[in-house]
Design an enzyme around this catalytic site. Structure first.
Site, mmCIF file in Angstrom:
data_model
loop_
_atom_site.group_PDB
_atom_site.id
_atom_site.type_symbol
_atom_site.label_atom_id
_atom_site.label_comp_id
_atom_site.label_asym_id
_atom_site.label_seq_id
_atom_site.Cartn_x
_atom_site.Cartn_y
_atom_site.Cartn_z
ATOM 1 N N CYS B 85 -8.649 -4.587 20.502
ATOM 2 C CA CYS B 85 -9.488 -5.470 21.299
ATOM 3 C C CYS B 85 -8.904 -5.659 22.704
ATOM 4 C CB CYS B 85 -9.692 -6.796 20.559
ATOM 5 S SG CYS B 85 -11.015 -7.796 21.245
ATOM 6 N N HIS B 194 -11.205 -5.354 14.691
ATOM 7 C CA HIS B 194 -9.912 -5.936 14.315
ATOM 8 C C HIS B 194 -9.475 -5.610 12.892
ATOM 9 C CE1 HIS B 194 -9.425 -8.685 17.813
ATOM 10 N NE2 HIS B 194 -10.727 -8.495 17.885
ATOM 11 N N GLU B 196 -6.557 -6.033 11.709
ATOM 12 C CA GLU B 196 -5.568 -7.029 11.254
ATOM 13 C C GLU B 196 -6.231 -8.247 10.617
ATOM 14 O OE1 GLU B 196 -6.761 -6.832 14.150
ATOM 15 O OE2 GLU B 196 -6.500 -8.632 15.368
#
Lengths: 81, 222
Positions: B85, B194, B196
């Site tokens: 990002c 994302h 994560e």
């Protein structure tokens, strides 16, 4: 004292959704003259005295490395007395 | 194997990135934007957020943070580097990856679970995926529209450097549905969504993102 002005615009081929949104808002307010709108940025850098050729070179460098991203943007440097 | 996660002023997703790196079995090390060295890490993650308030352009100021000099040197030397990002935006501003991320086509900040297809599983960060594998991970950004000139786009396509593409409707106007790209060598990856945030189903839409972090562990062991 002089003001060095750096104006930054997105390259014509890069989509500018902010400009498009502004362009769409104008006729809603009765302003029907605009064919299209592109939005950019303007930096005003104040310096003592008139810029030397060397300072102008440095400003060009600063514009190309930080103020504008040459991948998507163009810039124009001018000097205001 | 140590993975460093850099925190800039305004970074948001550093904790999740550290957690994901730990969950994958690596030792996660927190790095600060003002650090002069990388504390001996073997790989680096630039996490998501709004570093330096996204002032000027997203990632434009972070690129010149003191720690980035070392990161750029190490990445040129082959160190695995993942930008997620805002991290992807920093990588483009640092010219470690081509192109730029611009305002989403409809100007909205998007926050949704997004389906992607992994197209290149030969990078340091994607070897634990199958080529063509579809995954669902969160997408959350205001400036995620990948733009580049025609020549760069053709090169990315021909060289297989598009790591992940959006599946279905184009969420943000990215050229050729690009969600992530890599450099020629495959050690640097930039990704808008994302991974994560998707390492376990308790808090994410899936555990599909974990393989980015297990992939780099394998790459470092090699």
């Amino acid at each position: 004292m002089a003001i060095i002005v750096v104006e930054v615009m997105l390259k014509p081929e890069i989509l500018d959704p902010q400009g498009v949104a502004v362009g769409a808002a104008l006729p809603r307010l009765g302003f029907t003259f605009a064919k299209s709108v592109r939005q950019g940025k303007r930096f005003e850098i104040r310096i003592d005295g008139q810029p030397t050729p060397q300072q102008m070179q440095e400003i060009e460098k600063a514009a190309a490395t930080l103020l504008a991203n040459p991948v998507i943007e163009t810039y124009v440097v001018t000097v205001q007395a | 194997m140590k993975v460093g996660v850099i925190t800039f002023p305004g970074t948001l997703d550093d904790r999740d990135a550290l957690r994901a790196a730990s969950a994958a079995g690596t030792t996660a090390i927190s790095l600060w934007h003002n650090d002069a060295d990388l504390k001996g890490v073997d790989a680096v993650i630039l996490p998501g957020g709004f570093s330096y308030g996204d002032y000027l352009r997203c990632g434009a100021i972070s690129r010149f943070a003191p720690v980035m000099e070392k990161v750029i040197d190490a990445a040129h030397g082959g160190m695995p580097l993942l930008g997620i990002c805002n991290g992807f935006q920093v990588l483009c501003e640092a010219h470690l990856l081509p192109g730029a991320l611009t305002r989403n086509k409809d100007l909205h900040f998007l926050c949704r679970d997004q389906k992607l297809v992994i197209e290149n599983n030969a990078t340091a960060w994607t070897s634990d995926y199958a080529k063509g594998q579809e995954i669902v991970i969160p997408l959350k950004n205001g400036e995620g529209s990948f733009q580049c000139d025609d020549k760069t786009l053709a090169a990315l396509e021909e060289e297989g450097r598009i790591v992940a593409r959006y599946v279905g409707e184009n969420p943000n106007g990215s050229r050729n549905l690009i969600a992530g790209i890599t450099n020629e060598r495959g050690n640097i990856v930039g990704l808008m969504p994302h991974p994560e945030h998707a390492i376990e189903t308790l808090t994410g839409p899936s555990a599909d993102g974990l393989a980015f972090f297990t992939s780099v562990l394998k790459a470092m062991v090699k």
